[in-house]
Design an enzyme around this catalytic site. Structure first.
Site, PDB file in Angstrom:
ATOM      1  N   ASP A 193      50.557  46.491  41.059  1.00  0.00           N
ATOM      2  CA  ASP A 193      50.113  46.760  42.433  1.00  0.00           C
ATOM      3  C   ASP A 193      51.109  47.706  43.098  1.00  0.00           C
ATOM      4  O   ASP A 193      52.321  47.473  43.025  1.00  0.00           O
ATOM      5  CB  ASP A 193      50.021  45.460  43.234  1.00  0.00           C
ATOM      6  CG  ASP A 193      48.945  44.523  42.699  1.00  0.00           C
ATOM      7  OD1 ASP A 193      47.997  45.019  42.058  1.00  0.00           O
ATOM      8  OD2 ASP A 193      49.060  43.296  42.916  1.00  0.00           O
ATOM      9  N   ARG A 243      34.482  33.497  38.756  1.00  0.00           N
ATOM     10  CA  ARG A 243      35.815  33.459  39.362  1.00  0.00           C
ATOM     11  C   ARG A 243      35.761  34.246  40.669  1.00  0.00           C
ATOM     12  O   ARG A 243      35.252  35.374  40.703  1.00  0.00           O
ATOM     13  CB  ARG A 243      36.859  34.065  38.425  1.00  0.00           C
ATOM     14  CG  ARG A 243      38.284  33.995  38.953  1.00  0.00           C
ATOM     15  CD  ARG A 243      39.297  34.441  37.890  1.00  0.00           C
ATOM     16  NE  ARG A 243      40.664  34.223  38.327  1.00  0.00           N
ATOM     17  CZ  ARG A 243      41.396  35.120  38.980  1.00  0.00           C
ATOM     18  NH1 ARG A 243      40.888  36.317  39.253  1.00  0.00           N
ATOM     19  NH2 ARG A 243      42.632  34.844  39.357  1.00  0.00           N
TER      20      ARG A 243
END
Length: 332
Positions: free
Chosen positions: A207, A272
């Site tokens: 990230d 999910r």
């Protein structure tokens, strides 16, 4: 049932080895209510760049309300969801990740954390009461941002930095370029039976921001890469949060904290749903190793603005090492 032809499968990535990946029991667990947490945080960031937090102070009511709104949204017909897509940069996306050809078995909603900027375009798909979604989002993001700032201040304490808010002030700034993402990974039993391989929901990446705070439902799929390059599965825990060190924090600590490489595999039987807050600095903020953390050492990175790094990161592929362009080349 998901119907998809073999040629259509070629755009997706699979894990060739169906052997069970190690479920790792050694994920650092940080109790934010304990006084020694600051030292454990530093150790976790140095070794893994990843940890799990409990006693985080985010009300379960905020978590369940936003998850409920997310499930309702992803349950809408595709034609309804596509009214808020494609992402530009915010909006609904389906299978395509970014602008550079990456794909995954995922649909998502990418949002700004600036509530005033959530336009009528987003509100129009949330039924008769769009304010319900907006309020759930605002409550959740505000609480998670507060927790992220507390964690960053504890990290600063653990690093013995004089300025306790040296990291957190970047998230607290009114111009903070933070984003929020809701991901939905549908189950795909037919596809995995057809290929006998694990399907990639979201490909490996780091990230770019300072810190990422993740919460998911009780479905497995998240994996992180260890320093030796091996992948381990992270046991899900719907009552806790998982925190990633981002590229920008790795730079600010001059490589002492590690930006963790991670990915998501699909679950063949269960959906999910994950919710991620990406805490970023203002676009004009200069990112460089902190002077107090390079005393007697060389700076490993050139100074750059968040705008420069973001532009570079978002023009790359997911799996690229984005920081390599900003490393200082040691004099030979």
């Amino acid at each position: 049932m998901v119907l998809i032809s073999k040629p259509a499968l070629e755009q997706f990535s699979f894990i060739r080895n169906r052997k069970p990946t190690t479920v790792f029991s050694g994920i650092p667990l940080i109790d934010l209510s304990k006084p020694d947490s600051k030292h454990l945080l530093v150790e976790a960031c140095e070794e893994f760049g990843f940890f799990k937090v409990i006693n985080h102070g985010v009300p379960m009511e905020f978590i369940s309300k936003l998850e409920s709104e997310a499930v309702n949204f992803f349950s809408l017909p595709l034609s309804e969801k596509e009214k808020v897509g494609p992402p530009s940069p915010f909006g609904y996306g389906n299978k395509s990740i970014g602008q550079n050809g990456d794909v995954g078995w995922v649909e998502y909603l990418l949002l700004t954390t600036n509530q005033e900027s959530i336009s009528q375009r987003f509100s129009s798909v949330f039924g008769d009461n769009p304010e319900k979604f907006r309020c759930a989002l605002n409550d959740y993001v505000s609480a998670v941002k507060k927790m992220a700032c507390e964690i960053l201040e504890m990290m600063a304490d653990g690093l013995k930095l004089q300025q306790r808010n040296v990291f957190s002030k970047l998230l607290m700034d009114e111009q903070s370029d933070s984003v929020f993402r809701l991901n939905h990974y549908p189950p795909c039993p037919e596809i995995e039976a057809l290929t006998d391989q694990n399907m990639i929901g979201f490909g490996e990446h780091t990230d770019p921001q300072i810190i990422s705070v993740l919460r998911s439902n009780n479905t497995s799929g998240l994996q992180i890469s260890l320093s030796d390059g091996s992948w381990i599965s992270v046991p899900p825990d719907q009552n806790s949060f998982f925190v990633n060190v981002g590229d920008s924090l790795q730079v600010m600590t001059n490589g002492r904290f590690k930006s963790v490489r991670h990915r998501v595999l699909t679950n063949s039987m269960k959906a999910r749903v994950s919710m991620i807050y990406f805490g970023g600095p203002p676009l004009s903020e200069k990112i460089a190793p902190l002077p107090s953390l390079i005393k007697g050492k060389e700076s490993l990175y050139k100074e750059f603005t968040w705008f420069e790094y973001k532009r570079s990161a978002y023009s790359s592929r997911l799996a690229d090492n984005r920081l390599v362009l900003f490393e200082r080349i040691a004099a030979s």
